[in-house]
Design an enzyme around this catalytic site. Sequence first.
Site, mmCIF file in Angstrom:
data_model
loop_
_atom_site.group_PDB
_atom_site.id
_atom_site.type_symbol
_atom_site.label_atom_id
_atom_site.label_comp_id
_atom_site.label_asym_id
_atom_site.label_seq_id
_atom_site.Cartn_x
_atom_site.Cartn_y
_atom_site.Cartn_z
ATOM 1 N N LYS A 34 0.841 -1.200 0.000
ATOM 2 C CA LYS A 34 0.000 0.000 0.000
ATOM 3 C C LYS A 34 0.878 1.253 0.000
ATOM 4 O O LYS A 34 0.651 2.184 -0.781
ATOM 5 C CB LYS A 34 -0.899 -0.022 1.241
ATOM 6 C CG LYS A 34 -1.976 1.031 1.222
ATOM 7 C CD LYS A 34 -2.792 1.012 2.509
ATOM 8 C CE LYS A 34 -3.555 -0.264 2.716
ATOM 9 N NZ LYS A 34 -5.001 -0.103 2.741
ATOM 10 N N ARG A 104 -3.425 2.801 8.723
ATOM 11 C CA ARG A 104 -3.731 1.496 8.117
ATOM 12 C C ARG A 104 -2.473 0.654 8.042
ATOM 13 O O ARG A 104 -1.374 1.186 7.934
ATOM 14 C CB ARG A 104 -4.238 1.672 6.685
ATOM 15 C CG ARG A 104 -5.494 2.460 6.534
ATOM 16 C CD ARG A 104 -5.787 2.611 5.043
ATOM 17 N NE ARG A 104 -6.566 3.807 4.791
ATOM 18 C CZ ARG A 104 -7.857 3.810 4.510
ATOM 19 N NH1 ARG A 104 -8.508 2.683 4.432
ATOM 20 N NH2 ARG A 104 -8.490 4.931 4.290
ATOM 21 N N GLY A 113 -8.613 -7.987 4.664
ATOM 22 C CA GLY A 113 -9.341 -8.218 5.904
ATOM 23 C C GLY A 113 -8.475 -8.649 7.070
ATOM 24 O O GLY A 113 -8.962 -8.831 8.173
ATOM 25 N N MET A 115 -5.592 -7.134 8.382
ATOM 26 C CA MET A 115 -5.000 -6.149 9.269
ATOM 27 C C MET A 115 -5.998 -5.018 9.512
ATOM 28 O O MET A 115 -7.002 -4.909 8.842
ATOM 29 C CB MET A 115 -3.717 -5.614 8.645
ATOM 30 C CG MET A 115 -2.776 -6.712 8.203
ATOM 31 S SD MET A 115 -2.233 -7.772 9.546
ATOM 32 C CE MET A 115 -0.899 -6.795 10.148
ATOM 33 N N ARG A 582 0.686 -46.895 -10.842
ATOM 34 C CA ARG A 582 0.911 -47.674 -9.616
ATOM 35 C C ARG A 582 0.101 -48.961 -9.752
ATOM 36 O O ARG A 582 -1.113 -48.968 -9.538
ATOM 37 C CB ARG A 582 0.426 -46.905 -8.403
ATOM 38 C CG ARG A 582 1.269 -45.689 -8.034
ATOM 39 C CD ARG A 582 0.633 -44.993 -6.836
ATOM 40 N NE ARG A 582 1.502 -44.050 -6.194
ATOM 41 C CZ ARG A 582 1.382 -42.723 -6.315
ATOM 42 N NH1 ARG A 582 0.448 -42.207 -7.083
ATOM 43 N NH2 ARG A 582 2.199 -41.918 -5.674
ATOM 44 N N ARG A 638 4.945 -49.116 -12.995
ATOM 45 C CA ARG A 638 5.746 -49.531 -11.854
ATOM 46 C C ARG A 638 5.265 -50.885 -11.349
ATOM 47 O O ARG A 638 4.079 -51.091 -11.134
ATOM 48 C CB ARG A 638 5.639 -48.513 -10.733
ATOM 49 C CG ARG A 638 6.526 -48.887 -9.565
ATOM 50 C CD ARG A 638 6.432 -47.897 -8.460
ATOM 51 N NE ARG A 638 5.162 -48.004 -7.766
ATOM 52 C CZ ARG A 638 4.760 -47.125 -6.868
ATOM 53 N NH1 ARG A 638 5.515 -46.068 -6.611
ATOM 54 N NH2 ARG A 638 3.612 -47.277 -6.256
ATOM 55 N N GLU A 765 14.006 -43.356 -4.632
ATOM 56 C CA GLU A 765 13.128 -42.922 -3.550
ATOM 57 C C GLU A 765 13.670 -43.274 -2.177
ATOM 58 O O GLU A 765 12.959 -43.202 -1.182
ATOM 59 C CB GLU A 765 11.709 -43.465 -3.755
ATOM 60 C CG GLU A 765 11.613 -44.952 -3.968
ATOM 61 C CD GLU A 765 10.179 -45.439 -4.221
ATOM 62 O OE1 GLU A 765 9.231 -44.708 -3.946
ATOM 63 O OE2 GLU A 765 10.045 -46.583 -4.697
ATOM 64 N N SER A 784 13.132 -42.253 -11.985
ATOM 65 C CA SER A 784 12.006 -41.395 -11.654
ATOM 66 C C SER A 784 12.074 -41.140 -10.151
ATOM 67 O O SER A 784 12.104 -42.089 -9.358
ATOM 68 C CB SER A 784 10.692 -42.069 -12.031
ATOM 69 O OG SER A 784 9.622 -41.217 -11.703
ATOM 70 N N GLY A 786 10.955 -40.659 -6.726
ATOM 71 C CA GLY A 786 9.768 -40.892 -5.905
ATOM 72 C C GLY A 786 9.938 -40.063 -4.646
ATOM 73 O O GLY A 786 10.382 -40.546 -3.605
ATOM 74 N N THR A 787 9.574 -38.805 -4.783
ATOM 75 C CA THR A 787 9.894 -37.882 -3.685
ATOM 76 C C THR A 787 8.969 -38.036 -2.480
ATOM 77 O O THR A 787 9.232 -37.443 -1.449
ATOM 78 C CB THR A 787 9.869 -36.434 -4.207
ATOM 79 O OG1 THR A 787 8.715 -36.274 -5.039
ATOM 80 C CG2 THR A 787 11.120 -36.123 -4.996
ATOM 81 N N ASN A 788 7.920 -38.845 -2.630
ATOM 82 C CA ASN A 788 7.106 -39.110 -1.427
ATOM 83 C C ASN A 788 7.922 -39.959 -0.456
ATOM 84 O O ASN A 788 8.114 -39.600 0.700
ATOM 85 C CB ASN A 788 5.823 -39.869 -1.785
ATOM 86 C CG ASN A 788 4.968 -39.122 -2.782
ATOM 87 O OD1 ASN A 788 5.027 -37.900 -2.851
ATOM 88 N ND2 ASN A 788 4.190 -39.852 -3.568
ATOM 89 N N ASP A 789 8.421 -41.075 -0.959
ATOM 90 C CA ASP A 789 9.237 -41.928 -0.095
ATOM 91 C C ASP A 789 10.583 -41.293 0.212
ATOM 92 O O ASP A 789 11.115 -41.453 1.299
ATOM 93 C CB ASP A 789 9.428 -43.307 -0.740
ATOM 94 C CG ASP A 789 8.256 -44.223 -0.416
ATOM 95 O OD1 ASP A 789 7.901 -44.310 0.767
ATOM 96 O OD2 ASP A 789 7.684 -44.813 -1.352
ATOM 97 N N CYS A 851 7.949 -38.370 -9.957
ATOM 98 C CA CYS A 851 6.561 -38.831 -9.909
ATOM 99 C C CYS A 851 5.963 -38.778 -8.520
ATOM 100 O O CYS A 851 4.848 -39.207 -8.297
ATOM 101 C CB CYS A 851 6.428 -40.227 -10.507
ATOM 102 S SG CYS A 851 7.324 -41.469 -9.567
ATOM 103 N N TYR A 871 11.241 -34.488 -17.261
ATOM 104 C CA TYR A 871 9.788 -34.324 -17.172
ATOM 105 C C TYR A 871 9.325 -34.375 -15.719
ATOM 106 O O TYR A 871 10.057 -34.819 -14.839
ATOM 107 C CB TYR A 871 9.062 -35.406 -17.989
ATOM 108 C CG TYR A 871 9.183 -36.800 -17.411
ATOM 109 C CD1 TYR A 871 8.288 -37.251 -16.448
ATOM 110 C CD2 TYR A 871 10.207 -37.655 -17.823
ATOM 111 C CE1 TYR A 871 8.414 -38.509 -15.901
ATOM 112 C CE2 TYR A 871 10.339 -38.917 -17.277
ATOM 113 C CZ TYR A 871 9.443 -39.344 -16.316
ATOM 114 O OH TYR A 871 9.571 -40.579 -15.757
HETATM 115 C C1 PEP Z 1 6.952 -41.882 -4.224
HETATM 116 O O1 PEP Z 1 7.356 -42.516 -3.292
HETATM 117 O O2 PEP Z 1 7.205 -40.689 -4.406
HETATM 118 C C2 PEP Z 1 6.068 -42.514 -5.219
HETATM 119 C C3 PEP Z 1 5.687 -41.841 -6.295
HETATM 120 O O3 PEP Z 1 5.616 -43.736 -4.943
HETATM 121 P P1 PEP Z 1 4.424 -44.040 -3.924
HETATM 122 O O4 PEP Z 1 3.795 -42.728 -3.570
HETATM 123 O O5 PEP Z 1 3.520 -44.938 -4.631
HETATM 124 O O6 PEP Z 1 5.161 -44.662 -2.790
HETATM 125 MG MG MG Z 2 7.229 -44.645 -3.296
#
Ligand code: PEP
Ligand code: MG
Length: 898
Positions: A34, A104, A113, A115, A582, A638, A765, A784, A786-789, A851, A871
């Site tokens: 502002k 203000r 909304g 502050m 999966r 997979r 992963e 690939s 597997g960034t979750n694990d 992935c 990718y």
């Molecule tokens: C992961 O681990 O990132 C993954 C893509 O595999 P999943 O989620 O099935 O374990």
């Molecule tokens: Mg996994």
Amino acid sequence: MTGKVSDLQTVYPFGGGATSGDPRAKDKTIVGGKGANLAEMADIGLPVPPGFTITTEECVRYLNEGGEFPAELRRAVGEAVGHIERSVGKRFGDANDPLLVSVRSGARVSMPGMMDTVLNLGLNDETVEGLAKTSGDARFAWDSYRRFIQMYSDVVLGLDHGLFEEALEIAKEDKGYYADTEMEAEDWQALVAEYRRIAEGELGRPFPQTVTEQLWGAIAAVFDSWDSDRAKVYRRLNDIPAGWGTAVNVQAMVFGNMGDTSATGVAFTRDPATGERAYYGEWLVNAQGEDVVAGIRTPQYLTRTARDRAGAKPLSMEEAMPDAYGELARVFDLLEGHYRDMQDIEFTVERGKLWMLQTRTGKRTAKAALKMAVDMAGEGLIDEKTAILRIDPMALDQLLHPTLDPEAPRDVLTTGLPASPGAASGRIVLDADTAETWAGRGEKVILVRVETSPEDIHGMHAAQGILTARGGMTSHAAVVARGMGRCCVSGASAVSIDLKARTLRIAGRDLAEGDVLTLDGSTGQVMAGEVATIEPELAGDFGTLMEWADRHRRMGVRTNAETPVDCRMAVSFGAEGIGLCRTEHMFFDASRISAVRQMILAEDEAGRRKALALLLPEQRADFAEIFCTMAGRPCTIRLLDPPLHEFLPQGDAEFEELAEATGFGADHLKRRAAELHEFNPMLGHRGCRLGITYPEIYEMQARAIFEAACDVAADGEAPVPEVMIPLVSSKRELELMRALVDRTAEAVFTERSARIDYLVGTMIELPRAALMAGEIAEEATFFSFGTNDLTQTTLGVSRDDAGRFLGAYVDKGVFARDPFVSIDIDGVGELVEIAVERGRGTRSDIKLGICGEHGGDPASIAFCEKVGLDYVSASPYRVPIARLAAAQAALRAGAGDA
Ligand code: PEP
Ligand code: MG
């Protein structure tokens, strides 16, 4: 940074001829959005009431130092007040002709909304008389004073504003008045006395009469509000760091409530809901700014066209104040040309003269954002790259979801204002906490309120849609809902709520909390029950912008999908292949789960093979359908990666069912399930460990893949299967699994006298896999991530249990964001970088993708661009988001030139 912080200016004046060569004076990080825009507007010659801004740095210092104001700041503020006094020719606290100011907040990004604002500051028992004299309007002066006491008591002193509203209602009732406008000067004066009594009673001391004390109280309140609960909630929802702080803007008051030649309003240079190139806004004659936003009086339309369209009676500003409107329209064009974006403006007309109080880049719906970006590029206001960069990828989500089927029957109860588009059905809840609780247990809810306030933010977030009885298109509910992408119908005056009975009445129909309601935020319709929806239209501006994005992105975009329905949807959203199928998800189906359980619980290889034989034809058919759907696009499949506990029977009924299917006794099966019980299934017998110990499982899957591929290739386009091995941590594991896949492929090719191209690769992963990527790449043609694990195992934080403490970790700043949503660049990211470097070191053309869920998160996608992945793969609804985010990442990295 050069010099100490204390050497830098803490207060920046603007307007009234103030100039500053210091770039900090217009730097949003220093003076807030502002403040920066007020300085900019004043500099380009627009009528801005003079004022000054206290920097965000002072807010941070104040909060860190326990609420102390240094003498240096007090001196600088004193000087800046002098600047305003000289510019307007009035003195702060002058009993004869007082200067009044507004105070203000203004953070780096706008926090609608969140502050607090105080208007008419500088009024006390003496200056109110001076104001009455100089304005020649005692009614106005006393009305301003009571507004000030009310606002200051609420925002600065923390008193319950209900007490003041009640007193006003009683005063009106006593006089037999209906509207505030009927109140006379002496009525307001009497109310002021009552207000002061209330304030003193609550505070145990008189309402502050010294104007400098009022000012410092307001400055402290703005700073303190940065740490208020509602600001914290908003910051968490919008990823705003706690360390930014807010600036304070103190500005000479101009009055929209000085009679019928005065007015106040808010406006957008284009329609924020549709994106249409038409001025859009609301205004009120003889009112102060807060009246428009608070939804206390129903505002009027700004333009004649809008009034005609709505069939509204009260004159538009264009008709009622043509001169001021003409000036305003000139300012709109100037500002849009200057900022090259749609502006959200607050203005006041004081006795015929227009004053600009604020401009900022306007919030807009996703639909409007797309239309404006594409239109502005067409108008030559911005270029194609700017258009791409201007759309928040996550906002596209609003456009990808279903809208109401125009053919479906609708039981319309009433029509309110179409405040935020989209459609939503859900059960009625009447307060924010209930919304959160019900949503927490998986219910879809519609939050119905008289009007919303910042305290309702968490409930609005939890709800599918918001319905309010009061408030215009720029009310809190409307602005916040648009920002959140929630559908909202506001100002539906036929709605009356009985909070005690938890019921509501809409245009004569009785409903109760828990009943189902449908909202259409695009038309304002409120409907009883659930209404059928249809899939969104992805052509038009959406298609144009996606085309532009595709031209500028480097990375490919694939999808995580395992059903033909999801695959088709992902392809329609622009997916270029499957990045993760999966296969265990293909087994969840009730008709298959029994064979899967049989396989898992089998005592030996023969037992497993028997169950696998049942699964083979089903898998083959699934893969054939997916290959056909993907029509030659690459498909990463997979092999089985189930934490076994997800598949074991639960409860007696499931064991009985399985006993019947297998011929084994339920007790036998229970014993076997107990044997298989794992303490840490996520770190247990899953991923390739299953393939290593029971090769026949992966062999069946590989066979199904290659047989299906041969079948599909024989009929048409040859699929390109990419067989992916999960949870690998060493080269040897992959060597064994790859040999198994190759052997199976050869066997199928021989049987079928056919051959198709395929790849074998692995997920990265586990931290060890990232570190050993150089060796593993000897066996893999693709990785690939597997960034979750990888997140779970790098952080040692269970994916399944993190919900219990991650919220607190984000609140306390341990993580800037949930690491399962947005990649932990410093830790997990470094492992990815190591794996990329080592993998490419071994095999320069190794294909690299991601992935994990992060493949659909824009910040993580930017990281993938930076480390050079080929990718990203995201769930179907995230595919367009990923396409746009990938283009933005490429453009920001300077690599997105077409
Ligand atoms: C992961 O681990 O990132 C993954 C893509 O595999 P999943 O989620 O099935 O374990
Ligand atoms: Mg996994």
